[in-house]
Each structure stands twice: as C-alpha cells, then as structure tokens.
Motif scaffolding. Structure first.
Motif: not given
Length: 85
Positions: A46-73
């Motif tokens: 979150k800190n890396w994304l907040k302080h950069s103009d970068k993006a992240c693709i996060w692959v996971s089976h943990h729906q709650q974690q994705l909801e916490k981390m993602a802007d789009q799922i």
C-alpha cells in the motif's frame, strides 16, 4: 541461518521494486506468511503504491485480502474474466 518463506517473499518484493517496475505482478505473495507478516507486507505494498505512479496485479484465492487491497477485482472462470469489484 535459513530464511522463512515469508522473509523470502519480503526480500523478493524489495528486490523487485528496486527495478522500478511500472506494474508489479504478485502471485499469492502472502501464502507463506503468518497473519502478522501478511499485514506488514500488505502495508508495504500500500505504501509503495501510494507514493508512486505504479500499479500492482495481485493474484490470490483470499477474497477478503483482495477486497482490502484492490481497487478492482476480476475473477477468472474457465474461459472468461469477470469484474467483481
């Protein structure tokens, strides 16, 4: 001394961001981590994304974690990709 799986994941992340990628692809990045380490890793991302103009693709089976981390799922199903958030 041997590093734990979670410690190896954190080191891999730090090494990856030193290359200043535009998009970071993370495949189950917290799978080998205990809950506390997982939360620390999420905060790093979150800190890396907040302080950069970068993006992240996060692959996971943990729906709650994705909801916490993602802007789009997106969910993959056989031959389709469906946006769920």
């Amino acid at each position: 001394q041997q590093l734990s799986g979670g410690e190896r994941q954190k080191i891999a992340f730090i090494r990856a961001i030193q290359l200043s990628p535009t998009i970071l692809l993370l495949d189950e990045p917290t799978a080998a981590m205990d809950p506390e380490s997982s939360q620390q890793f999420e905060a790093l991302i979150k800190n890396w994304l907040k302080h950069s103009d970068k993006a992240c693709i996060w692959v996971s089976h943990h729906q709650q974690q994705l909801e916490k981390m993602a802007d789009q799922i997106y969910q993959m199903s056989e031959q389709s990709l469906i946006q769920t958030l």
